[in-house]
Design an enzyme around this catalytic site. Structure first.
Site, PDB file in Angstrom:
ATOM      1  N   ASP A  12       0.850  -1.061  -0.218  1.00 25.68           N
ATOM      2  CA  ASP A  12      -0.200   0.050  -0.047  1.00 25.68           C
ATOM      3  C   ASP A  12       0.937   1.121   0.021  1.00 25.68           C
ATOM      4  O   ASP A  12       0.478   2.290   0.441  1.00 25.68           O
ATOM      5  CB  ASP A  12      -0.903  -0.066   1.253  1.00 25.68           C
ATOM      6  CG  ASP A  12      -1.880  -1.111   1.262  1.00 25.68           C
ATOM      7  OD1 ASP A  12      -2.206  -1.707   0.355  1.00 25.68           O
ATOM      8  OD2 ASP A  12      -2.017  -1.536   2.637  1.00 25.68           O
ATOM      9  N   LYS A  15       2.205   2.214  -5.031  1.00 22.08           N
ATOM     10  CA  LYS A  15       2.946   1.687  -6.149  1.00 22.08           C
ATOM     11  C   LYS A  15       2.015   1.846  -7.554  1.00 22.08           C
ATOM     12  O   LYS A  15       2.526   2.225  -8.785  1.00 22.08           O
ATOM     13  CB  LYS A  15       3.301   0.177  -6.194  1.00 22.08           C
ATOM     14  CG  LYS A  15       4.156  -0.158  -5.086  1.00 22.08           C
ATOM     15  CD  LYS A  15       4.565  -1.508  -4.895  1.00 22.08           C
ATOM     16  CE  LYS A  15       3.393  -2.316  -4.595  1.00 22.08           C
ATOM     17  NZ  LYS A  15       2.878  -2.080  -3.043  1.00 22.08           N
ATOM     18  N   GLY A  16       0.904   1.779  -7.183  1.00 21.48           N
ATOM     19  CA  GLY A  16      -0.018   2.020  -8.367  1.00 21.48           C
ATOM     20  C   GLY A  16       0.168   3.292  -8.889  1.00 21.48           C
ATOM     21  O   GLY A  16       0.155   3.308 -10.429  1.00 21.48           O
ATOM     22  N   HIS A  40      -4.789  -1.743  -6.071  1.00 21.87           N
ATOM     23  CA  HIS A  40      -4.115  -0.053  -6.866  1.00 21.87           C
ATOM     24  C   HIS A  40      -5.280   0.688  -6.927  1.00 21.87           C
ATOM     25  O   HIS A  40      -6.174   0.288  -7.656  1.00 21.87           O
ATOM     26  CB  HIS A  40      -3.226  -0.288  -7.957  1.00 21.87           C
ATOM     27  CG  HIS A  40      -1.914  -1.136  -7.673  1.00 21.87           C
ATOM     28  ND1 HIS A  40      -1.319  -1.018  -6.302  1.00 21.87           N
ATOM     29  CD2 HIS A  40      -1.388  -1.716  -8.437  1.00 21.87           C
ATOM     30  CE1 HIS A  40      -0.472  -2.048  -6.539  1.00 21.87           C
ATOM     31  NE2 HIS A  40      -0.362  -2.177  -8.102  1.00 21.87           N
ATOM     32  N   GLN A 222       2.068  -5.959  -3.203  1.00 20.69           N
ATOM     33  CA  GLN A 222       2.584  -5.767  -1.596  1.00 20.69           C
ATOM     34  C   GLN A 222       3.878  -5.355  -1.388  1.00 20.69           C
ATOM     35  O   GLN A 222       3.944  -4.319  -2.254  1.00 20.69           O
ATOM     36  CB  GLN A 222       2.497  -7.287  -1.233  1.00 20.69           C
ATOM     37  CG  GLN A 222       1.272  -8.144  -0.860  1.00 20.69           C
ATOM     38  CD  GLN A 222       0.570  -8.658  -2.332  1.00 20.69           C
ATOM     39  OE1 GLN A 222       1.542  -9.469  -3.005  1.00 20.69           O
ATOM     40  NE2 GLN A 222      -0.392  -8.542  -2.461  1.00 20.69           N
ATOM     41  N   LYS A 329       2.661  10.377  -0.546  1.00 14.25           N
ATOM     42  CA  LYS A 329       1.597  10.599   0.361  1.00 14.25           C
ATOM     43  C   LYS A 329       2.323  11.730   1.446  1.00 14.25           C
ATOM     44  O   LYS A 329       2.005  11.927   2.508  1.00 14.25           O
ATOM     45  CB  LYS A 329       0.976   9.796   1.164  1.00 14.25           C
ATOM     46  CG  LYS A 329      -0.094   8.811   0.026  1.00 14.25           C
ATOM     47  CD  LYS A 329      -0.897   7.957   1.154  1.00 14.25           C
ATOM     48  CE  LYS A 329      -2.179   8.173   1.141  1.00 14.25           C
ATOM     49  NZ  LYS A 329      -3.132   7.326   1.469  1.00 14.25           N
ATOM     50  N   ASP A 331       1.864  14.941   1.702  1.00 19.99           N
ATOM     51  CA  ASP A 331       0.906  15.881   1.802  1.00 19.99           C
ATOM     52  C   ASP A 331       0.043  15.500   3.193  1.00 19.99           C
ATOM     53  O   ASP A 331      -0.257  16.292   4.007  1.00 19.99           O
ATOM     54  CB  ASP A 331       0.005  16.016   0.572  1.00 19.99           C
ATOM     55  CG  ASP A 331      -0.736  14.696   0.364  1.00 19.99           C
ATOM     56  OD1 ASP A 331       0.033  13.952   0.134  1.00 19.99           O
ATOM     57  OD2 ASP A 331      -1.926  14.479   0.148  1.00 19.99           O
ATOM     58  N   GLY A 413      -0.327  14.274  -3.454  1.00 19.16           N
ATOM     59  CA  GLY A 413      -1.743  14.044  -3.723  1.00 19.16           C
ATOM     60  C   GLY A 413      -2.187  12.958  -4.659  1.00 19.16           C
ATOM     61  O   GLY A 413      -0.995  12.399  -5.118  1.00 19.16           O
TER      62      GLY A 413
HETATM   63  P1  IMP Z   1      -2.782 -12.747   1.984  1.00 20.34           P
HETATM   64  O1  IMP Z   1      -1.622 -12.047   1.048  1.00 20.34           O
HETATM   65  O2  IMP Z   1      -4.180 -12.530   1.743  1.00 20.34           O
HETATM   66  O3  IMP Z   1      -2.385 -14.098   2.540  1.00 20.34           O
HETATM   67  O4  IMP Z   1      -2.530 -12.023   3.198  1.00 20.34           O
HETATM   68  C1  IMP Z   1      -1.151 -12.274   4.051  1.00 20.34           C
HETATM   69  C2  IMP Z   1      -0.617 -10.590   4.804  1.00 20.34           C
HETATM   70  O5  IMP Z   1      -0.543  -9.738   3.820  1.00 20.34           O
HETATM   71  C3  IMP Z   1      -2.017 -10.120   5.512  1.00 20.34           C
HETATM   72  O6  IMP Z   1      -1.452  -9.353   6.592  1.00 20.34           O
HETATM   73  C4  IMP Z   1      -2.535  -9.048   4.625  1.00 20.34           C
HETATM   74  O7  IMP Z   1      -3.163  -7.855   4.971  1.00 20.34           O
HETATM   75  C5  IMP Z   1      -1.283  -8.657   3.753  1.00 20.34           C
HETATM   76  N1  IMP Z   1      -1.546  -8.230   2.325  1.00 20.34           N
HETATM   77  C6  IMP Z   1      -1.850  -8.797   1.313  1.00 20.34           C
HETATM   78  N2  IMP Z   1      -1.749  -8.004   0.296  1.00 20.34           N
HETATM   79  C7  IMP Z   1      -1.651  -6.904   0.609  1.00 20.34           C
HETATM   80  C8  IMP Z   1      -1.735  -5.689  -0.086  1.00 20.34           C
HETATM   81  O8  IMP Z   1      -1.552  -5.571  -1.334  1.00 20.34           O
HETATM   82  N3  IMP Z   1      -1.511  -4.609   0.532  1.00 20.34           N
HETATM   83  C9  IMP Z   1      -1.219  -4.533   2.195  1.00 20.34           C
HETATM   84  N4  IMP Z   1      -1.382  -5.676   2.851  1.00 20.34           N
HETATM   85  C10 IMP Z   1      -1.497  -6.780   2.094  1.00 20.34           C
END
Ligand code: IMP
Length: 422
Positions: A12, A15-16, A40, A222, A329, A331, A413
């Site tokens: 989060d 990256k998008g 994203h 991720q 982010k 801002d 932004g």
């Molecule tokens: P899973 O990938 O659904 O197995 O989740 C494993 C862990 O990775 C959890 O803590 C999720 O919240 C986190 N997670 C998986 N994908 C994302 C993402 O795109 N952004 C943030 N956290 C992620």
């Protein structure tokens, strides 16, 4: 030029948006791991697009977007995403490619993901999308791949074999009735038919593109600390979210990669469970979450928020070979009197300047902070680095020094225009 974009925190990072901007100059944009656990959000001309599987580069005309072999694909979600794009008038025919080797998420993966969480003493807080169980099947060699959806006989054999074993487990371990073969078989054959025109040999396609000197952008999902090896295991996802995953997840050799860009938020967030040394305490945590609109794009869950952790981010720079950083982010920090940067951890009187592998240290250590002065709400945000408040500039310079990488992009932004390219 072959560029990999990776998250340096827990996902989060934004990256998008970085991919969206860099896509303009790329010919191919490729997702190399993860699945629809990712999300994203990209804002173009005031319109918001949320992507879970298709690279956001699809918004740029003429670009080819690939879903690499390292991704796990939920065909139902993918088809919804395709429909959404078509409805918005975005043509994807001939521009979307799905690796025939990518593994498929089946209904039993999703249910198992959720049931496992209920049994665990220490919940991971997964997205419940079946990601872990699908990668597990890949590794124990009973996975079903996209190519299998195009072959009735192969799909029948593999699915039958899987259900024979899995239904026993569902019944005996989870008191779940199990799954009906015919329903899944017919449903997934339908998905295969609907997706067949996109399924192809992406490794071949990409390597041919490299030979033709095309520009390829490898989009990580991720972040480094959710990586199956280098993340805060077991509170991680099940794929290689680091730069190395780009090679495994696409079939493009490491010797062909030119650059890795690391993406970091100007602070830190995390969704789900697991250690988070710089996490804010309430009520500041809620205030910052609201300011940054820190709610998951996939599950809508509130994100945990904290100060920038340079110990983590420096390790990410090392593991990924990052030379360039995008800080997102900025801002959200506007108007704070004082900002903290974590420069080390302290545990039992000992200072740790490097990211610890010891679980006890990681979960119990206290952050050592350096305070820096904050800044007023920045005027004329989109007018370049020179126009940033001097304290904002020195915050960024401090991050560069701590991380040992140059900042080439700062986001102030959500829109494309609110981006400073240095
Ligand atoms: P899973 O990938 O659904 O197995 O989740 C494993 C862990 O990775 C959890 O803590 C999720 O919240 C986190 N997670 C998986 N994908 C994302 C993402 O795109 N952004 C943030 N956290 C992620």
């Amino acid at each position: 030029m072959n560029t990999i974009v990776v998250g340096t925190q827990w996902g989060d990072e934004g990256k998008g948006k970085v991919i969206d901007i860099l896509s303009e100059k790329a010919d191919f944009i490729v997702r190399y791991q993860g699945g629809n656990n990712a999300g994203h959000t990209v804002v173009v001309d005031g319109k918001e697009y949320i992507f879970h599987l298709i690279p956001s580069g699809i918004l740029h005309k003429g670009k080819v977007c690939c879903i690499g072999n390292g991704v796990v694909v939920d065909p139902q979600v993918l088809l919804q995403e395709i429909k959404g794009l078509e409805k918005a008038g975005i043509r994807i025919d001939g521009r979307l490619k799905i690796s025939s080797l990518a593994h498929v998420i089946l209904p039993y993966h999703k249910i198992l993901d959720q049931l496992r969480e209920t049994k665990r003493a220490h919940k991971i807080g997964t997205t419940g999308r079946g990601i872990g169980p699908s990668y597990a099947d890949k590794t124990i060699r009973c996975g079903i791949r996209m190519a299998d959806l195009l072959n009735r006989r192969v799909l029948r054999e593999k699915l039958k074999d899987n259900l024979r074993e899995k239904n026993e487990i569902f019944k005996k371990v989870y008191a779940h009735p199990g799954f009906d073969f015919s329903r899944i078989y017919e449903e997934y054959l339908d998905y295969g038919r609907a997706l067949s025109r996109y399924i192809s040999n992406c490794a071949l396609l990409l390597n041919r593109a490299v030979a033709l000197k095309k520009d390829i952008l490898f989009e990580g999902a991720q972040g480094t600390f959710l990586d199956i090896d280098f993340g805060t295991y077991p509170f991680v996802t099940s794929s290689s979210a680091t730069a190395g995953g780009a090679c495994i997840g696409t079939g493009v050799s490491p010797v062909l990669m030119d650059k890795v860009i690391g993406v970091a938020k100007a602070y830190t967030t995390r969704v789900g469970e697991g250690p988070f040394p710089t996490e804010f305490l309430p009520p500041f945590a809620e205030m910052m979450r609201d300011r940054g609109n820190e709610f998951g794009a996939t599950t809508g869950r509130p994100r945990r928020c904290g100060w920038f952790d340079s110990v983590m981010a420096r390790y990410a720079v090392l593991i990924n070979g990052i030379k360039e950083l995008a800080i997102m982010k900025m801002d959200v920090l506007d108007g704070l009197k004082k900002i903290e940067i974590c420069v080390a951890y302290k545990y039992k009187g000992k200072k740790f300047r490097e990211f610890p592998d010891d679980w006890e240290v990681l979960t119990r250590a206290k952050p050592v902070y350096k305070s820096v002065p904050g800044w007023e709400k920045a005027p004329g945000r989109s007018q370049g680095f020179a126009r940033l408040h001097p304290n904002a500039k020195s915050y960024l310079r401090r991050l560069e020094d701590l991380l040992g990488a140059k900042i080439s992009m700062v986001s102030v932004g959500s829109s494309r225009a609110e981006t400073i390219i240095i």
